[in-house]
Scaffold this motif. Sequence first.
Motif, PDB file in Angstrom:
ATOM      1  N   GLN A 264       0.060  28.582  -1.266  1.00 49.57           N
ATOM      2  CA  GLN A 264      -0.122  28.600   0.101  1.00 49.57           C
ATOM      3  C   GLN A 264      -1.079  27.472   0.705  1.00 49.57           C
ATOM      4  OE1 GLN A 264      -1.971  32.445   0.842  1.00 49.57           O
ATOM      5  NE2 GLN A 264       0.022  33.046   1.463  1.00 49.57           N
ATOM      6  N   ALA A 265      -1.037  27.091   1.997  1.00 49.06           N
ATOM      7  CA  ALA A 265      -2.169  26.082   2.332  1.00 49.06           C
ATOM      8  C   ALA A 265      -3.387  26.390   2.023  1.00 49.06           C
ATOM      9  CB  ALA A 265      -1.626  25.907   3.794  1.00 49.06           C
TER      10      ALA A 265
ATOM     11  N   SER B 169      -6.885  21.674  -1.526  1.00 46.60           N
ATOM     12  CA  SER B 169      -6.861  21.705   0.197  1.00 46.60           C
ATOM     13  C   SER B 169      -5.476  21.512   0.425  1.00 46.60           C
ATOM     14  CB  SER B 169      -7.798  21.009   0.751  1.00 46.60           C
ATOM     15  OG  SER B 169      -9.273  21.324   0.368  1.00 46.60           O
ATOM     16  N   LEU B 170      -4.155  21.860  -0.337  1.00 44.09           N
ATOM     17  CA  LEU B 170      -2.951  21.541   0.029  1.00 44.09           C
ATOM     18  C   LEU B 170      -2.663  21.566   1.296  1.00 44.09           C
ATOM     19  CD1 LEU B 170      -1.688  22.462  -3.494  1.00 44.09           C
ATOM     20  CD2 LEU B 170      -1.429  20.050  -2.335  1.00 44.09           C
ATOM     21  N   LYS B 171      -1.699  21.028   1.766  1.00 45.04           N
ATOM     22  CA  LYS B 171      -1.233  21.134   3.168  1.00 45.04           C
ATOM     23  C   LYS B 171       0.480  21.290   3.099  1.00 45.04           C
ATOM     24  CE  LYS B 171      -4.654  18.252   4.984  1.00 45.04           C
ATOM     25  NZ  LYS B 171      -4.926  17.033   5.952  1.00 45.04           N
ATOM     26  N   PRO B 172       1.130  21.723   4.096  1.00 48.01           N
ATOM     27  CA  PRO B 172       2.525  21.996   3.976  1.00 48.01           C
ATOM     28  C   PRO B 172       3.250  20.631   3.940  1.00 48.01           C
ATOM     29  CG  PRO B 172       1.721  23.621   5.603  1.00 48.01           C
ATOM     30  CD  PRO B 172       0.329  22.768   5.208  1.00 48.01           C
ATOM     31  N   GLU B 173       2.378  19.734   4.494  1.00 44.47           N
ATOM     32  CA  GLU B 173       3.254  18.376   4.436  1.00 44.47           C
ATOM     33  C   GLU B 173       3.016  17.513   2.951  1.00 44.47           C
ATOM     34  OE1 GLU B 173       0.768  19.473   6.717  1.00 44.47           O
ATOM     35  OE2 GLU B 173      -0.552  17.977   7.198  1.00 44.47           O
ATOM     36  N   ASP B 174       2.250  18.496   2.243  1.00 46.52           N
ATOM     37  CA  ASP B 174       2.314  17.784   0.659  1.00 46.52           C
ATOM     38  C   ASP B 174       3.564  18.330   0.172  1.00 46.52           C
ATOM     39  OD1 ASP B 174      -1.199  18.565   0.794  1.00 46.52           O
ATOM     40  OD2 ASP B 174      -0.107  16.467   0.806  1.00 46.52           O
ATOM     41  N   THR B 175       4.394  19.293   0.603  1.00 46.88           N
ATOM     42  CA  THR B 175       5.470  19.468   0.127  1.00 46.88           C
ATOM     43  C   THR B 175       6.343  18.505  -0.412  1.00 46.88           C
ATOM     44  OG1 THR B 175       5.384  21.677   0.927  1.00 46.88           O
ATOM     45  CG2 THR B 175       7.551  21.028   0.276  1.00 46.88           C
TER      46      THR B 175
ATOM     47  N   VAL C 259       4.315  23.859  -0.519  1.00 45.18           N
ATOM     48  CA  VAL C 259       3.042  24.382   0.308  1.00 45.18           C
ATOM     49  C   VAL C 259       3.431  25.143   1.443  1.00 45.18           C
ATOM     50  CG1 VAL C 259       0.801  24.038   0.967  1.00 45.18           C
ATOM     51  CG2 VAL C 259       1.752  22.660  -0.844  1.00 45.18           C
ATOM     52  N   THR C 260       3.234  26.544   1.434  1.00 42.56           N
ATOM     53  CA  THR C 260       3.653  27.230   2.689  1.00 42.56           C
ATOM     54  C   THR C 260       2.513  27.423   3.393  1.00 42.56           C
ATOM     55  OG1 THR C 260       2.884  29.466   1.472  1.00 42.56           O
ATOM     56  CG2 THR C 260       5.367  28.517   1.050  1.00 42.56           C
ATOM     57  N   SER C 261       2.960  27.625   4.759  1.00 40.95           N
ATOM     58  CA  SER C 261       1.731  27.864   5.842  1.00 40.95           C
ATOM     59  C   SER C 261       1.455  29.128   6.122  1.00 40.95           C
ATOM     60  CB  SER C 261       2.127  27.134   7.355  1.00 40.95           C
ATOM     61  OG  SER C 261       3.431  27.815   7.636  1.00 40.95           O
TER      62      SER C 261
END
Length: 125
Positions: free
Chosen positions: A13-14, A85-91, A123-125
């Motif tokens: 998850q984000a 601190s992963l973000k969806p845009e890191d997918t 990475v899901t939001s």
Amino acid sequence: QEQLMETGGGLVQAGGSLRLSCAASERTFSVSGMGWFRQAPGKEREFVAAISLSGARARYLDSVKGRFTLSRDGAKNTVYLQMDSLKPEDTALYYCAARTWDGTIQETPLQYNFWGQGTQVTVTS
């Protein structure tokens, strides 16, 4: 032909964290700068981070600075990409790469000699 082995991808998850590992042979690891790249669907492969042969220097993509940390362990011939601190845009599909060290850190995929098969990070939001 050297084959790098990545592990550690997954679904998170984000705001979460993952640690990617990349193992190489001693013969390659002892003479190589190491890097990570990623490729999202429909996009070009982009530089994420790279580390010098000694591990004293590292360089990061601006959007991951302060969130990702790259390190290397000579005893295990392995590099680690700690992603916080992963973000969806890191997918993306994350690739490990190695290049014979010449004193410079490179951000261009063509500069790297050996690659792994890739590990998926979602990475899901």
